[in-house]
Structures are given as structure tokens and as C-alpha cells.
Design an enzyme around this catalytic site. Structure first.
Site, mmCIF file in Angstrom:
data_model
loop_
_atom_site.group_PDB
_atom_site.id
_atom_site.type_symbol
_atom_site.label_atom_id
_atom_site.label_comp_id
_atom_site.label_asym_id
_atom_site.label_seq_id
_atom_site.Cartn_x
_atom_site.Cartn_y
_atom_site.Cartn_z
ATOM 1 N N ASN A 22 0.829 -1.205 0.000
ATOM 2 C CA ASN A 22 0.000 0.000 0.000
ATOM 3 C C ASN A 22 0.865 1.257 0.000
ATOM 4 O O ASN A 22 0.523 2.256 -0.648
ATOM 5 C CB ASN A 22 -0.953 -0.035 1.194
ATOM 6 N N MET A 111 0.699 -1.968 12.048
ATOM 7 C CA MET A 111 0.082 -2.933 12.960
ATOM 8 C C MET A 111 0.455 -2.648 14.418
ATOM 9 O O MET A 111 1.110 -3.475 15.076
ATOM 10 C CB MET A 111 0.494 -4.362 12.558
ATOM 11 N N HIS A 112 0.093 -1.455 14.907
ATOM 12 C CA HIS A 112 0.314 -1.094 16.316
ATOM 13 C C HIS A 112 -0.807 -0.134 16.702
ATOM 14 O O HIS A 112 -1.049 0.844 15.997
ATOM 15 C CB HIS A 112 1.680 -0.392 16.455
ATOM 16 N N ILE A 113 -1.508 -0.417 17.790
ATOM 17 C CA ILE A 113 -2.627 0.446 18.204
ATOM 18 C C ILE A 113 -2.066 1.753 18.760
ATOM 19 O O ILE A 113 -1.237 1.737 19.681
ATOM 20 C CB ILE A 113 -3.503 -0.274 19.259
ATOM 21 N N LEU A 114 -2.462 2.877 18.178
ATOM 22 C CA LEU A 114 -1.950 4.190 18.579
ATOM 23 C C LEU A 114 -2.678 4.702 19.813
ATOM 24 O O LEU A 114 -3.908 4.766 19.846
ATOM 25 C CB LEU A 114 -2.085 5.168 17.408
ATOM 26 N N HIS A 133 -8.069 -0.045 6.500
ATOM 27 C CA HIS A 133 -8.495 -1.257 7.207
ATOM 28 C C HIS A 133 -9.281 -2.157 6.267
ATOM 29 O O HIS A 133 -10.206 -1.676 5.602
ATOM 30 C CB HIS A 133 -9.342 -0.906 8.430
ATOM 31 N N ASP A 173 -10.081 1.236 14.713
ATOM 32 C CA ASP A 173 -10.861 1.132 13.467
ATOM 33 C C ASP A 173 -12.261 1.718 13.575
ATOM 34 O O ASP A 173 -13.130 1.399 12.758
ATOM 35 C CB ASP A 173 -10.936 -0.336 13.006
#
Ligand code: GRF
Length: 227
Positions: A22, A111-114, A133, A173
Site C-alpha cells: 500500500n 500494525m500497532h494500536i496508537l 483497514h 478502526d
């Protein structure tokens, strides 16, 4: 950072974790009618071996690797310690991003939650954060969204999934969608076939969604999500 509509380009910082297909779609779209006013000022990865870093270097884009492990080593392996490590990691990530004074941050396979320690300083600086997503809004939030959609289709629960670009908030998300595209799941589909179809759509949606978010930033208006 509300940008002057006369400003030639919109500076974007891209966060990645893996292959970077992407990211490549964004790199290839820069300076074309699909993404006329974007310039990628930095690519940051939370994985040292992310192939996306190679794609960025090949395109002459500055890169950085921001390693969570170093933070975890400074804290006890307790829930509290890991929470503190992630909070510090995100705070320093925000500072790292801000060095280039970007106008926007794009999460492309990040792939890391902010945490709020990342999101709040960027919001205060007026820098929107958007994310790609591989599911419809509220359908399969979090990781393994494609596999979970496929399993639900196998159980006859759904016959379509989708991809979206949305603004990032601390709820994973769940930020306001910018661009949403539905994707049919056929009974005969294998998981690979569905994944391929989703990734092909993602490469288009990440460019269109980023361009839409840039236009909004330049006109500082946020109309309704489009299909
Ligand atoms: C994409 O499917 C994205 O939606 C998900 O991770 C994948 C990243 O692919 N979050 P790539 O690294 O851009 O090839």
C-alpha cells in the site's frame, strides 16, 4: 495544521509494519492526477525487517525504525509496565513524526494500536491521522479482519466485506470513515482469492482515501463519507 490552499504540496508521513504494497501504491501515485499534491516526507516502521523500508529507500524517501522492544525492556513485564512502555513509545513516535512537520499521517499496513499519547499531540497540532483497514466500518475491527470475514462467510453469516480508509481515534478502526468500498464474497472463493481481491482494492482505496483527506485538509471541510 490547517494548510494554505496555495501550498504546493501536502507533506505526508507514512507508518508501516510490513511488505508495504500500500505504501508502494502511494509512492507510485505521487505526482500523478490520482495524488497530485502529496509528497512523502518520511516512512516510519515499527519492524526493522519491514520490506516497505526497502521500497521507501529505493524511492529516495527518508525512513526510520521505531522499536517498541527497547521501551518494554525499561519496564516490568506487567500489564502496568507494558502500558507505560507503550505510552512512552507512542509519545516518542509523535515527536519523531513531528520532526518533518507533516501535514498528515497515513497508516498503511501499520500494525500497532496508537495511544492518546500519540494521537493527542498530533490532534493539537492539527495533523490528521488516517488508516487503511480491510473491513467495513464496525464489521471486523482489529487484526485478522480478512480471515474473520472469510470464516463468517463460510458460516453463511455475511456475503460481503470491504475496505475502508478512516480517521484514527483511540478506539481501534472506529474513526469516521473517509472512503468505504464493499467487496463481494463468493461461496466458491478461497481465502487466497478473497485476500487478493481485497489487496487489489486496497491499493486503489489507499490512494483515493488519502487524496480525499488531503482535499479536505486543504479546504478544511469534512463532508460525509463517499462509497
Ligand atoms: C493490508 O491488508 C492492510 O489493510 C492491513 O495490513 C496489510 C498491509 O499490507 N492492515 P502491505 O504491508 O501494505 O502490503
Amino acid at each position: 495544521m490547517a494548510i494554505d490552499s496555495q501550498q504546493a504540496t501536502t507533506k505526508i508521513c507514512i507508518l508501516i509494519s510490513g511488505n508495504g504494497s500500500n505504501l508502494q501504491a502511494l509512492i507510485d501515485a505521487c505526482d500523478t492526477p490520482s495524488l497530485p499534491s502529496a509528497s512523502i516526507v518520511r516512512v516510519i516502521s515499527n519492524r526493522k525487517d519491514a520490506f516497505g523500508l526497502k521500497r521507501a529507500e529505493k524511492a529516495g524517501i527518508p525512513t526510520a525504525y521505531h522499536n517498541l522492544l527497547a521501551y518494554k525492556k525499561r519496564h516490568p513485564a506487567t500489564e502496568e509496565g507494558i502500558g507505560a512502555a507503550r505510552s512512552e513509545y507512542d509519545k516518542d513516535l509523535a515527536a519523531l513524526v513531528m520532526v518533518d512537520k507533516p501535514d498528515m499521517v497515513v497508516c498503511a499496513g501499520w500494525m500497532h494500536i496508537l495511544a492518546p499519547t500519540f494521537l493527542d499531540p498530533l490532534e493539537s497540532a492539527g495533523i490528521p491521522v488516517i488508516n487503511l483497514h480491510p473491513a467495513l466500518p464496525g464489521q471486523f475491527n482489529g487484526s485478522r479482519a480478512i480471515e474473520r470475514a472469510y470464516a463468517a462467510a463460510q458460516e453463511g453469516k455475511i456475503d460481503k466485506t470491504g475496505v475502508m480508509v478512516h480517521y484514527v481515534i483511540s478506539e481501534v478502526d472506529m474513526g469516521e470513515p473517509i472512503l468505504v468500498r464493499e467487496i463481494e464474497i463468493n461461496k466458491s472463493d478461497t481465502l487466497d482469492e478473497l485476500e487478493t481481491r481485497i489487496h487489489e482494492n486496497e491499493w486503489q482505496i489507499i490512494v483515493q482515501g488519502t487524496n480525499t483527506a488531503i482535499e479536505r485538509l486543504r479546504t478544511s471541510s469534512r463532508p460525509k463519507a463517499t462509497g
